[in-house]
Scaffold this active site. Structure first.
Site, short mmCIF file in Angstrom:
data_model
loop_
_atom_site.label_atom_id
_atom_site.label_comp_id
_atom_site.label_asym_id
_atom_site.label_seq_id
_atom_site.Cartn_x
_atom_site.Cartn_y
_atom_site.Cartn_z
N LYS A 1 0.84 -1.21 0.00
CA LYS A 1 0.00 0.00 0.00
C LYS A 1 0.87 1.25 0.00
CE LYS A 1 -1.74 1.74 3.95
NZ LYS A 1 -1.53 3.18 4.15
N ASN A 2 1.89 1.26 0.87
CA ASN A 2 2.68 2.48 1.03
C ASN A 2 3.60 2.77 -0.15
OD1 ASN A 2 1.43 2.95 3.42
ND2 ASN A 2 3.22 2.60 4.73
N CYS B 1 -4.82 8.34 9.72
CA CYS B 1 -4.80 7.61 10.98
C CYS B 1 -4.55 8.55 12.15
CB CYS B 1 -3.67 6.57 10.96
SG CYS B 1 -4.15 5.00 10.29
N ARG C 1 -8.58 -0.52 4.89
CA ARG C 1 -7.72 0.49 4.27
C ARG C 1 -6.38 -0.11 3.86
NH1 ARG C 1 -6.14 4.90 7.83
NH2 ARG C 1 -4.90 5.26 6.00
N ARG D 1 0.59 14.68 13.33
CA ARG D 1 1.43 14.36 12.17
C ARG D 1 1.50 15.59 11.30
NH1 ARG D 1 -0.47 8.53 10.01
NH2 ARG D 1 1.45 8.61 8.79
N ASP E 1 5.29 0.61 11.86
CA ASP E 1 4.05 -0.01 11.37
C ASP E 1 3.91 -1.47 11.80
OD1 ASP E 1 3.30 2.35 10.24
OD2 ASP E 1 3.68 1.76 8.17
C1 UD1 Z 1 4.73 6.93 6.29
C2 UD1 Z 1 3.84 5.72 6.16
C3 UD1 Z 1 3.39 5.24 7.54
C4 UD1 Z 1 4.60 5.01 8.44
C5 UD1 Z 1 5.51 6.23 8.46
C6 UD1 Z 1 6.82 5.99 9.21
C7 UD1 Z 1 2.76 5.93 4.01
C8 UD1 Z 1 1.49 6.15 3.26
N1 UD1 Z 1 2.69 6.03 5.34
O1 UD1 Z 1 3.95 7.96 6.89
O2 UD1 Z 1 2.65 4.02 7.37
O3 UD1 Z 1 4.17 4.74 9.75
O4 UD1 Z 1 5.86 6.62 7.12
O5 UD1 Z 1 7.48 4.91 8.69
O6 UD1 Z 1 3.79 5.65 3.44
N2 UD1 Z 1 7.01 14.68 10.58
C9 UD1 Z 1 7.10 16.01 10.91
N3 UD1 Z 1 6.85 16.94 9.94
C10 UD1 Z 1 6.53 16.59 8.67
C11 UD1 Z 1 6.46 15.21 8.33
C12 UD1 Z 1 6.72 14.28 9.31
O7 UD1 Z 1 7.38 16.36 12.06
O8 UD1 Z 1 6.32 17.47 7.84
C13 UD1 Z 1 7.29 13.67 11.62
C14 UD1 Z 1 6.08 12.78 11.90
O9 UD1 Z 1 5.21 13.39 12.82
C15 UD1 Z 1 6.74 11.56 12.47
C16 UD1 Z 1 8.04 11.46 11.65
O10 UD1 Z 1 8.26 12.77 11.13
O11 UD1 Z 1 7.07 11.75 13.82
C17 UD1 Z 1 8.00 10.48 10.52
O12 UD1 Z 1 6.86 10.69 9.74
P1 UD1 Z 1 6.84 10.31 8.19
O13 UD1 Z 1 7.97 9.42 7.87
O14 UD1 Z 1 6.71 11.57 7.41
O15 UD1 Z 1 5.47 9.49 8.06
P2 UD1 Z 1 4.46 9.47 6.84
O16 UD1 Z 1 5.18 9.71 5.57
O17 UD1 Z 1 3.28 10.30 7.17
#
Ligand code: UD1
Length: 431
Positions: free
Chosen positions: A22-23, A126, A408, A131, A316
């Protein structure tokens, strides 16, 4: 709302085909916005998130075609999607759609890169702690975008196009790296992404963009270099297998005991989790066709775990691993370093009789002899599947409510488990 009823106690034996990730599928689908030509994606999982993203992309003008059944195709075979964004008719991604799936926020990057402007609602998705998207926006600003936030919408513009630059992520972000890759591919000049995420899904996106004509070096490492091109073309790409689905079923087998072959799974995508599982007492082996997981009697050994960006133990899989450790022979400490508040499953696992207490970012799990089935509620995607794992090993019946979370991200979950001997059924409708 559908529920799932599970009669616990059966060992899992058989084979489970692993779906496309999915990701990886979601950012690959979003990359179709970067080109007016056809992007063909194979092995796309049949999931609610994929269907929702098709609606969102359709709103921007992306036509899609889902290929019909082919000879020899099984119900579990991934689908082939053809996506074509000949004309982008709308650069607005509305709240009603983006709030239902966080990853859809990433359309901001290709819309901005190709059209010079975009207006995208701040995301939902989620409920696992705050986030933010600040790092994604900073990445786009590093490429010359002007960003404003008004009434819950991000308004981004780059009337003369994006320009290559240095993107320095202060923390590893998967979404930020996806966004940076897509935007930089169509920016003028060269871009360097520092402290890039190294997840396999990043490599998958970079591979696909490269087939589309992007010039990318170093994906899979912490520094990625991109030389922007004026336009991208069509390509055909196969989505990589889902490492989280793989790890989830591996943990289910480690919990119930049995012998299951995870068809199409690739061990290098989740080596840290497989190493941890081996230390709990499960036997893991692999060949070119997939991964075999066995556990025949013997106690489940406690193993302390800390989540980390790839190649570390994935956040995850944290909830699923916690379910397994509720039956371990001793005390386990599970520390979550990626998302604050990603412990919503703790209270629900307690309903099975699990003993868990929280110390800040660490869950301390004291293994118990047996779990008892209970009515429980799914709260987010990965948390909900941890309840399924606990239910499979519990005595008696469990009803998991709000299974739309599972839909999902897990394709044909009940069928795959039933094929291995589990007593699982979906009850349609009701609360
Ligand atoms: C993706 C995955 C999710 C997984 C996560 C971490 C998808 C669709 N989702 O989520 O399943 O759990 O990676 O492996 O691929 N952060 C900030 N600012 C930002 C962006 C992120 O502070 O602008 C923080 C987040 O709050 C979190 C960390 O960075 O603490 C990592 O988040 P991130 O790797 O961006 O997660 P996603 O891409 O949303």
């Amino acid at each position: 709302m559908d529920r799932i009823r599970i009669q616990g106690g059966a060992r899992l034996n058989g084979a489970i085909p692993i779906s496309g990730a999915k990701n990886a599928a979601l950012p690959l689908m979003i990359a179709s916005l970067l080109t007016s030509q056809t992007l063909t994606l194979e092995n796309v999982p049949r999931l609610a998130d994929v269907r929702l993203l098709l609606r969102i992309l359709g709103n921007h003008g992306v036509d899609h075609m889902i290929a019909g059944k082919r000879p020899g195709e099984l119900p579990t075979s991934g689908q082939t999607l053809k996506l074509e964004a000949r004309n982008i008719v709308d650069t607005l991604a509305p709240y009603e759609l983006v709030s239902r799936m966080r990853a859809s926020f990433w359309v901001l990057a290709p819309l901005l890169a190709r059209m010079g402007q975009a207006k995208v609602s701040l995301p939902g998705g989620c409920a696992i702690g705050t986030r933010p998207v600040d790092l994604l926006l900073q990445a786009l600003e590093s490429l010359g975008a002007k960003i404003d936030i008004e009434a819950g919408y991000v308004i981004a513009s780059a009337p003369k196009g994006l320009v290559g630059g240095q993107i320095v992520f202060p923390k590893v972000t998967v979404g930020g790296t996806h966004v940076a890759l897509m935007a930089a591919s169509l920016a003028r000049g060269s871009t360097v992404i520092h402290n890039a995420a190294r997840e396999p899904e990043i490599v998958d996106l970079a591979d696909c963009l490269t087939k589309m004509g992007a010039r990318i070096q170093g994906a899979g490492g912490s520094t990625i270099e991109i030389e922007g091109v004026a336009s991208l073309g069509g390509a055909t790409h196969t989505v990589l297998p889902d490492r989280i689905e793989t790890g989830t079923y591996a943990m289910a087998v480690a919990m119930t005991g049995g012998d299951v072959f995870l068809q199409g799974a690739r061990p290098e995508l989740l080596q840290s989790a497989l190493d941890v599982l081996s230390r709990t007492g499960a036997q893991i082996s692999s060949d070119a066709m997939g991964i075999r997981v066995r556990r025949n009697g013997g106690e489940i050994q406690p193993v302390d775990v800390m989540t980390d960006p790839f190649p570390g133990f994935p956040t995850d899989l944290q909830a699923q691993f916690m379910a397994l450790m509720t039956r371990a022979d001793g005390v386990t400490r599970i520390t979550e370093t990626i998302f604050e508040n990603r412990f919503m499953h703790v209270q629900e696992l307690a309903r099975f009789g699990a003993k868990i207490h929280l110390e800040h970012d660490t869950a301390v799990v004291t293994g118990v002899r047996s779990l008892m089935g209970a009515p429980v509620m799914a709260t987010d995607l990965r948390a909900s599947v941890s309840l399924v794992i606990a239910a499979l090993a519990a005595q008696g019946e469990t009803i998991v409510h709000r299974v739309y979370h599972l839909d999902r991200g897990f394709e044909q979950l009940e069928q795959k488990l039933r094929d291995c001997g589990a007593e699982v059924e979906r009850i349609s409708g009701g609360d």
